[in-house]
Design an enzyme around this catalytic site. Structure first.
Site, PDB file in Angstrom:
ATOM      1  N   ASP A  82     108.248  45.872 124.313  1.00 25.48           N
ATOM      2  CA  ASP A  82     107.231  44.822 124.350  1.00 25.48           C
ATOM      3  C   ASP A  82     106.708  44.548 122.924  1.00 25.48           C
ATOM      4  O   ASP A  82     106.617  45.478 122.105  1.00 25.48           O
ATOM      5  CB  ASP A  82     106.089  45.349 125.264  1.00 25.48           C
ATOM      6  CG  ASP A  82     105.163  44.271 125.755  1.00 25.48           C
ATOM      7  OD1 ASP A  82     105.527  43.085 125.711  1.00 25.48           O
ATOM      8  OD2 ASP A  82     104.046  44.625 126.202  1.00 25.48           O
ATOM      9  N   GLY A 209      99.972  39.027 129.954  1.00 24.54           N
ATOM     10  CA  GLY A 209      98.589  39.199 130.413  1.00 24.54           C
ATOM     11  C   GLY A 209      98.464  39.136 131.916  1.00 24.54           C
ATOM     12  O   GLY A 209      97.561  38.497 132.458  1.00 24.54           O
ATOM     13  N   SER A 211      97.444  41.209 134.095  1.00 26.96           N
ATOM     14  CA  SER A 211      96.321  41.906 134.749  1.00 26.96           C
ATOM     15  C   SER A 211      95.149  40.965 134.970  1.00 26.96           C
ATOM     16  O   SER A 211      94.769  40.221 134.063  1.00 26.96           O
ATOM     17  CB  SER A 211      95.833  43.075 133.882  1.00 26.96           C
ATOM     18  OG  SER A 211      96.825  44.055 133.803  1.00 26.96           O
ATOM     19  N   VAL A 231     102.663  43.348 133.176  1.00 28.61           N
ATOM     20  CA  VAL A 231     101.405  43.963 133.618  1.00 28.61           C
ATOM     21  C   VAL A 231     101.245  45.310 132.917  1.00 28.61           C
ATOM     22  O   VAL A 231     102.147  46.148 132.992  1.00 28.61           O
ATOM     23  CB  VAL A 231     101.357  44.182 135.146  1.00 28.61           C
ATOM     24  CG1 VAL A 231      99.963  44.630 135.572  1.00 28.61           C
ATOM     25  CG2 VAL A 231     101.766  42.921 135.908  1.00 28.61           C
TER      26      VAL A 231
HETATM   27  P1  13P Z   1      97.876  42.984 130.587  1.00 28.40           P
HETATM   28  O1  13P Z   1      97.459  44.221 129.847  1.00 28.40           O
HETATM   29  O2  13P Z   1      96.817  41.948 130.602  1.00 28.40           O
HETATM   30  O3  13P Z   1      98.416  43.279 131.934  1.00 28.40           O
HETATM   31  O4  13P Z   1      99.055  42.316 129.725  1.00 28.40           O
HETATM   32  C1  13P Z   1     100.283  42.950 129.629  1.00 28.40           C
HETATM   33  C2  13P Z   1     101.208  42.234 128.716  1.00 28.40           C
HETATM   34  O5  13P Z   1     101.257  41.033 128.660  1.00 28.40           O
HETATM   35  C3  13P Z   1     102.106  43.069 127.899  1.00 28.40           C
HETATM   36  O6  13P Z   1     102.864  42.306 127.023  1.00 28.40           O
END
Ligand code: 13P
Length: 288
Positions: A82, A209, A211, A231
């Site tokens: 990531d 994003g 979450s 997530v």
């Molecule tokens: P969250 O922490 O908001 O779930 O986002 C995760 C994300 O987009 C990792 O790249």
């Protein structure tokens, strides 16, 4: 089965109108929990680690654990890096066995983002590895990347199309109003922008994003072409809260298994909930 590139998983998801869960993990138990959830629901899965977690655990340890998990499982699983802006670390992760990487040069000007993404695409394609890139800037906090609200910037649809053509990237994460971390209020998602981008870019789109987005809004994003949902925060909270509860009830607990078992269960349930929400349950067979 062995770890697979995330490209076919995500292409099948975009074509099938569902989304693959990409779950950030930080420990062996977290990795096992998300794989068990995917297995139980017969869902394709992307295991993700941030750069911080690669530095914490080692790319080789993470790849080895993910490989064992994938080999034990009968659903297709990819291992993704990531948000990485370091070319050398991307190469190191590919060498270690990652099957998907994100080059995040979204903080650079457009031309530089194109050049840096292209450099990764060349290396990754040669290794059969998926490349994800970001356009615009997703707000919030992810690892040590902090983007203040006023600096978050939505992706321009025409630029997205141009970017894809110039880079040959496999998957695109356009900033569309979601943020990393927990929202202070409701997220302000620009659905019209997703629709426009999806009409110009046929590649799988990535929703960062994941979450704290209300379920109906997640479903709408998926119906518009989001084929991968990241997530992290909600999973970490579920896992950590379960550990906190064990220590609240028994502050002297000193057997890690006693707090890891409930933590794994809580994470399993949260991952399963997300898998169902994005329509990935039962889709493992799409890849066979
Ligand atoms: P969250 O922490 O908001 O779930 O986002 C995760 C994300 O987009 C990792 O790249």
């Amino acid at each position: 089965m062995p770890l697979v590139s995330s490209t076919p998983l995500l292409q099948a998801a975009r074509a099938g109108g569902y989304c693959v869960g990409a779950f950030n993990v930080h420990t062996l138990e977290m990795l096992q929990a998300v794989v068990e959830a995917a297995d139980e629901l017969r869902a394709p899965l992307i295991i993700q680690s941030t750069v911080g977690t690669v530095k914490h655990l080692g790319a080789d340890y993470i790849a080895a654990a993910a490989t064992v998990a994938a080999n034990r499982s009968s659903v297709p699983i990819a291992l993704h890096l990531d948000h990485c802006s370091d070319f050398d670390l991307i190469v190191k992760c590919i060498r270690a066995g990652y099957t998907s990487v994100m080059i995040d040069a979204s903080h650079s000007p457009f031309d530089e983002n194109v050049a840096r993404t292209k450099q990764v695409v060349e290396v990754a394609k040669a290794a059969g590895v998926n490349t994800e890139a970001e356009l615009g800037k997703v707000g919030g906090v992810e690892d040590d990347i902090v983007v203040e609200d006023q600096d978050a910037m939505l992706a321009d649809p025409e630029e997205c199309a141009k970017f894809v053509e110039l880079t040959g990237v496999d998957t695109l994460a356009p900033a569309i109003g979601t943020a990393h971390g927990i929202y202070k209020g409701e997220p302000n998602i620009d659905f019209a922008r997703i629709e426009k981008i999806a009409s110009l870019v046929t590649l799988p789109l990535v929703l960062h994003g994941g979450s704290g987005i209300p379920d109906e809004q997640v479903k709408r994003c998926v119906s518009l072409g989001m084929a991968k949902m990241n997530v992290a925060t909600e999973l970490r909270i579920a896992f950590s809260d379960a550990i906190k509860n064990v220590f609240k009830a028994n502050p002297d607990e000193n057997d890690p298994r006693k707090y890891m078992v409930p933590a794994k269960k809580a994470l399993f349930e949260m991952a399963a909930e997300k898998i169902r929400l994005i329509g990935a349950a039962g889709k493992a067979g799409d890849l066979k």
